[in-house]
Design an enzyme around this catalytic site. Structure first.
Site, short mmCIF file in Angstrom:
data_model
loop_
_atom_site.label_atom_id
_atom_site.label_comp_id
_atom_site.label_asym_id
_atom_site.label_seq_id
_atom_site.Cartn_x
_atom_site.Cartn_y
_atom_site.Cartn_z
N CYS A 1 0.85 -1.19 0.00
CA CYS A 1 0.00 0.00 0.00
C CYS A 1 0.88 1.24 0.00
CB CYS A 1 -0.91 0.02 1.22
SG CYS A 1 -1.86 1.54 1.32
N CYS B 1 -6.00 6.68 2.40
CA CYS B 1 -6.10 6.04 1.10
C CYS B 1 -5.95 7.02 -0.06
CB CYS B 1 -7.46 5.33 1.01
SG CYS B 1 -7.73 4.43 -0.51
N CYS C 1 -4.55 -2.64 -3.33
CA CYS C 1 -4.91 -3.66 -2.34
C CYS C 1 -5.98 -4.59 -2.90
CB CYS C 1 -5.39 -3.01 -1.05
SG CYS C 1 -6.74 -1.85 -1.26
#
Lengths: 254, 619
Positions: free
Chosen positions: B563, B588, B594
């Site tokens: 990530c 995010c 992901c």
């Protein structure tokens, strides 16, 4: 009393964006950077709309001073429930020098022109952090002010304002017409949902120039330079109190 | 339970929360299905309504779920190059032929261009077709490519590779752009043509007619709190109905994922394969060569890991550098950390001098397609079609996808327009089916281009890895133009490629020095990403106990490494032994890695409240 509320909204750089100082040190980079409505202005709009929904006020007018892009911010206020908008056109060098004094002169002129009973603004804008516009507007109009409001209620022909102050909470009763500045805990603003944005496109936004209001925009302030704050120096861990005292003496603090 | 009509909404909510409180104190009353997907030792992570439907949730009883409905002729999901090109082309055709057409574009970013990230070196072919006068209109293509350099890096050296005309990465005639700015410019052109643009509103749900065709989309609901219960500010999203819905969500769109399943669009194609691209923008000092395009392969990746770097010198006033690193997501070692590979690469002796004394001003990351021709799904279905990087028209060896994305958007618009204006139109389904779009695309240069480079990426899976791929490109593409009669296959799903952690060696990455290389959290702050914190995490898990029991146990938690925004962290549980997965959803950057790489395929990325996400400026 007309029951009109004038709400000031400001278009600022979004709070989550990392600011970058322009290479020529005249300001920060704003081109293409994400902007949004000042969070305290959102709270002010929400309070104004709630007053109208409770039928304590008749009309909410959203005002913004700045270039063409301010119309988006006014649209958001309209989508949250304001009835109409006023865009005071200020651009270029005038906009760079626009500060609380000029804005409060504009707000005062508009409040008189629109015969407003109440002016609500956010307590401060997150770019300037001046915390002056609301207070200056009240002074120019010679109206009472309820600043840092965490609760506003109508009390007869006046307002009862709960203020957040350093020592705690202060309750004041002010007569209308008045100026109120919104603090964080006044309310939780509603979302501007898409159907309301679509409806807001049909609501009116009038454009005026500061000269039409008889306001002169020259600033008494001159920005000399804008710089990054100095890099934070790393700290030093000491083993004992003796070490601490020695270090403090060496640095000249003791 | 309670005769709902007797109470006001406020009272109803009060009653609901009181009953919820009562239930919390006697957990056995909760219906067993709610808790079956998290064992007694796994703390609850997911609260999103796509995993826990609100119809069965007592906190939602009595909440008004009606949605406002509006009709348009065409709705476009996603205001990227493909979506905007489609909207623009539709309005151009409408005004040419004097027809009225309502085109609405919804976009999850708060302003158009804020979620756009790309190298980018673009071929202006599609833009030329859309706006032959793009230069006069002020399109931000300011940097024509003047120099093309390609090298293979070893730990200390660089082996230059000549770029001969005819090779896919030859950039003569192309431009280095900041794609975010190009997309903002396209948005301005669209607004002039009276396209209705709605940034800040994400398409969260696909709507269907009774006959199964797509009716349109619904935007996201707002005002749901972190634990999934309604807040005072709760409001339903709105429904936008259309005759045709164009889905241009970009690489690995979340609605496209649902459509693939629903209409079985991937029946006859290979699974899509991906890479993650990380990018930074720097202001540098002296080593500025405007118009120079540099690519490298090799170090720090080994020959079996596909990937490499790009470094473009922009010519827009300030000495700006757009640089980044791409890592194929079919990598096998779960200890691989694409972000740290990127940071490590910047310290290479041939890269470091360019960056020395410079300042990093932006960071971002996004997944990109690598499947090409073999992974193209069926593009049309009743009521809608797919454009752009969503199905995936990127030409991987050329490292360009913008021109084909725009062309696909334009073709979609042309075929839809001719269908909508056809007076003798007979449609079997209420949502229009436009199979002509796929046929026209197959006859266009997009298809031919993708076909000719189809074998280059799979050829990197052989014994010699990426170098085998380069040799293959030299022979079969440069000399034979991709006309070989065979089509090589990809390896399969990226998420299946990871080897268990016990079979792999951890990679030692150098510590960031804070001047050239940086740590993850300061990079994420630079992306300007943020989300309303009091909303259900939009990185939903189908089963809350799988991350610790599977991902961590077998693969040592690869999500904490791939990530690029530090969303996933394995932290010790507060009491007792063991670890738990912590999802920092606010970080995010909407890259979708992901959802792609999770070996358990347990993570399902859904769209958060519109307006959240990165705040890229000209990335």
């Amino acid at each position: 009393m007309s029951g009109r509320v004038l709400v000031g909204v400001k278009r600022v750089i979004d709070y989550a964006v990392k600011i970058r100082v322009k290479p020529d040190k005249t300001g920060v980079v704003t081109d293409g950077v994400k902007h949004s409505m000042n969070p305290f202005c959102e709270i002010a709009v929400e309070e104004a709309v709630r007053l109208r929904e409770k039928k304590l006020m008749k009309e909410v007018i959203a005002v913004s001073c700045g270039p063409q892009q301010c119309q988006e911010t006014i649209r958001t206020a309209l989508a949250m429930g304001a009835d109409r908008g006023i865009h005071v056109e200020v651009s270029g060098k005038d906009y760079e020098n626009l500060g609380p004094l000029q804005v409060s002169k504009i707000m005062a002129a508009l409040a008189k022109k629109e015969e407003a009973s109440l002016v609500i603004v956010g307590k401060q804008a997150i770019d300037g952090d001046c915390n002056q516009t609301g207070q200056m507007t009240a002074a120019l109009l010679d109206w009472p002010q309820g600043t840092f409001a965490s609760e506003v209620s109508v009390d007869g022909d006046g307002l009862k304002v709960e203020r957040e102050i350093d020592g705690g909470l202060e309750s004041v009763r002010i007569k209308m017409p008045a100026v109120v500045t919104a603090d964080l805990r006044l309310n939780e603003p509603r979302y501007a949902t898409l159907p309301n944005i679509m409806k807001a496109k049909k609501k009116k936004i009038a454009s005026v120039k500061p000269a039409d209001l008889g306001v002169e925009l020259t600033s008494r302030l001159e920005i000399l330079a804008v710089e990054d704050p100095p890099q934070r120096q790393s700290g030093v861990k000491v083993e004992s109190v003796q070490d601490l005292v020695t270090k403090l003496r060496d640095s000249g603090t003791l | 339970m309670f005769p709902a009509c007797k109470y006001t909404l406020q009272a109803r909510r009060c009653l609901c929360s009181v009953t919820a409180l009562q239930r919390a104190h006697s957990p056995s009353l909760f219906c067993a299905t709610r808790w079956s997907s998290s064992s007694s030792t796994t703390p609850r992570i997911t609260s999103h309504y796509t995993v826990y439907p609100r119809e069965k949730d007592p906190r939602w009883e009595g909440v008004d779920m009606e949605r406002f409905v509006d009709e348009a002729d065409v709705v476009v999901v996603g205001a990227g190059p493909a979506g905007l090109s489609a909207a623009i082309r539709l309005k151009q055709l409408a005004s040419e032929q004097g027809k009225e057409l309502r085109v609405c574009v919804v976009e999850k970013a708060s302003q158009i261009g804020a979620h756009t990230l790309s190298g980018a070196c673009i071929e202006p072919s599609a833009l030329q077709e859309l706006f032959p006068d793009w230069k006069e209109r002020g399109a931000p293509l300011h940097t024509p490519v003047t120099e093309d350099r390609f090298g293979i890096l070893t730990e200390k050296y660089r082996i230059p590779v000549p770029i001969l005309p005819g090779l896919p990465m030859n950039n003569h005639g192309n431009y280095i752009v900041r794609l975010g700015h190009l997309v903002s410019w396209l948005a301005e052109q669209a607004e002039e043509l009276e396209v209705e643009l709605y940034p800040g509103y994400a398409a969260a749900e696909v709507l269907f007619h009774e006959d199964g065709s797509v009716k349109g989309i619904a935007t996201n609901d707002v005002g749901i709190s972190k634990d999934g219960s309604p807040k005072d500010t709760f409001e339903r999203g709105m429904e936008l109905h259309a005759k045709v819905t164009i889905f241009g969500e970009g690489c690995h769109g979340h609605l496209a994922k649902q459509l693939y399943k629903h209409f079985n669009l991937r029946q006859h194609c290979e699974p899509q394969t991906y890479a993650i691209g990380l990018k930074e923008v720097w202001v540098i000092d002296e080593k500025w060569r405007p118009g120079r395009v540099e690519h490298t392969v090799g170090w720090p990746l080994d020959r079996h890991s596909y990937g490499g770097s790009f470094l473009y010198h922009l010519n827009e006033g300030e000495p700006l550098l757009a640089l980044g690193f791409v890592v194929g997501l079919d990598y096998q070692n779960p200890y691989m950390n694409p972000f740290r590979e990127f940071q490590r690469w910047k310290h290479h002796p041939t890269v470091l001098p360019t960056l020395e004394g410079g300042k990093r001003i932006a960071y971002g990351a996004r997944a990109l397609n690598e499947g090409g021709f073999q992974s193209l799904p069926k593009l049309t279905f009743p009521g809608g079609l797919l454009v752009g990087c969503s199905p995936g028209f990127m030409n991987v060896p050329k490292i360009k996808g913008t021109h084909s994305a725009m062309k696909s958007g334009m073709m979609a618009a042309e075929t839809i327009f001719s269908k909508l204006t056809n007076e003798n139109l007979q449609s079997e389904t209420e949502g229009l089916c436009v199979p002509e779009y796929e046929e026209n695309l197959k006859n266009s240069w997009v298809w031919k281009e993708l076909y000719s480079v189809r074998n280059i990426r799979p050829s990197c899976h052989g014994l010699f890895g990426v170098y085998g791929g380069m040799v293959y490109t030299g022979i079969f593409y440069w000399i034979l133009r991709g006309k070989e009669p065979w089509t090589l296959k990809h390896k399969g799903l990226d998420s299946d490629q990871l080897k268990p952690a016990k079979d792999c060696t951890p990679i030692e990455y150098p510590k960031p020095d804070g001047k050239i290389s940086f740590d993850l959290l300061s990079s994420v702050a630079l992306s300007g990403t943020n989300h309303e914190h009091d909303q259900p995490p939009h990185l939903t898990l189908k089963n809350d106990s799988i991350p610790v029991n599977n991902n961590l146990a077998i693969y040592d938690g690869p999500e904490q490494r791939f990530c690029p925004a530090g969303v996933y962290e394995y932290v010790p549980v507060e009491t007792g032994d063991g670890m738990r997965l912590q999802i920092n959803a606010q970080n995010c950057v909407h890259c979708k890695t992901c959802d792609i790489k999770d070996p358990s395929q347990n993570i399902n990325w859904v769209v958060p409240e519109g307006g959240g996400g990165p705040a890229y400026n000209g990335m």
